[in-house]
Design an enzyme around this catalytic site. Structure first.
Site, PDB file in Angstrom:
ATOM      1  CB  SER A  41      52.822  55.174  24.775  1.00  0.00           C
ATOM      2  OG  SER A  41      52.989  56.572  24.605  1.00  0.00           O
ATOM      3  CE1 TYR A  55      57.825  55.071  26.751  1.00  0.00           C
ATOM      4  CE2 TYR A  55      56.884  56.780  25.352  1.00  0.00           C
ATOM      5  CZ  TYR A  55      56.764  55.881  26.400  1.00  0.00           C
ATOM      6  OH  TYR A  55      55.567  55.777  27.075  1.00  0.00           O
TER       7      TYR A  55
END
Length: 253
Positions: free
Chosen positions: A139, A152
């Protein structure tokens, strides 16, 4: 030789889009996910195009992952590709107010799940040799910090470094490794992040024209169809309406 691909988190979003894209080319599919009814529906949809095997599986469960992979049919002893797609974000609060349960779930899924599937499938990928590939779903959160991204983002930074280290370890095997690093893409991702609150999830994408799961699936399809002598190390991609965040400054008073 027929090609085969193992996709984790195949029941929605990127995973389902990838299954459909590779089925178009006749790749055999091994699809894993937690929701049996969705896996069954996807297998029924695609079984007319290619061979489909499904595994109802939570990648957090090491013993279950090991048992499922060991139980694969013999025809999958040589695997062309693994896509470590299963992953999630939970919450957007700052570190000092975040849930440790949420943090642990993200670590167990985004880090341990990737590690379990990779290690247990590596012998099959190495047996395939040249042209085999691992694609990890990282990501932009693993590259760029933002408030609320705490654990995250850290899990996706792990995925990035794990991908680089795999490249070093797999020298001479013919197995390629790519880290895909998407920015904003509309899927169930935000619904999960906001604990099922679809109105909050929809607000994330309002007026943005985000990427789609099909955009990501097409990118991964391109990566895995490059000539065997080429490795695409990483691909960072964003919608045009998203850019790098500016520095945050807290001013006194």
């Amino acid at each position: 030789m027929s090609k085969s691909i193992f996709i984790t988190g195949a029941t929605a979003g990127f995973g389902a889009a990838m299954a459909r894209r590779f089925a178009q080319d006749g790749w055999s599919l091994i699809l894993s996910g937690r929701r049996a009814e969705r896996l069954d529906a996807l297998a029924e949809e695609l079984s007319g195009q290619t061979d489909v095997t499904t595994l109802v599986l939570d990648v957090q469960d090491r013993a279950a992952v090991e048992a499922a992979i060991n139980g694969l049919p013999e025809k999958f002893n040589k695997l062309t590709a693994l896509v470590n797609n299963a992953g999630l974000a939970l919450g957007t609060t700052t570190a000092q107010t975040s849930s440790l349960d949420d943090w642990e779930t993200m670590i167990d899924t985004n880090v341990k799940g990737v590690v379990y599937c990779t290690r247990l499938l590596l012998p099959r990928l190495i047996a395939h040799g040249a042209g085999a590939g691992i694609v990890n779903l990282g990501s932009v959160a693993g590259n760029w910090p933002y408030q609320g991204g705490n654990v995250y983002g850290a899990t996706k930074a792990f995925v990035k470094q794990f991908s680089l280290n795999l490249r070093s370890d797999l020298q001479g095997t013919g197995v390629r490794v790519t880290n895909i690093e998407p920015g904003m893409a509309e899927s169930e991702f935000s619904v999960v992040r906001f604990a099922g609150d679809k109105s909050k999830a929809d607000a994330v994408y309002q007026g943005v024209d985000p990427m789609t799961p099909e955009d990501i699936a097409n990118t991964i399809h391109w990566v895995l169809n490059q000539p065997p002598h080429m490795n695409i190390n990483r691909v960072e991609l964003m919608p045009v309406n998203q850019a790098f965040a500016g520095f945050a400054i807290h001013r006194k008073g």
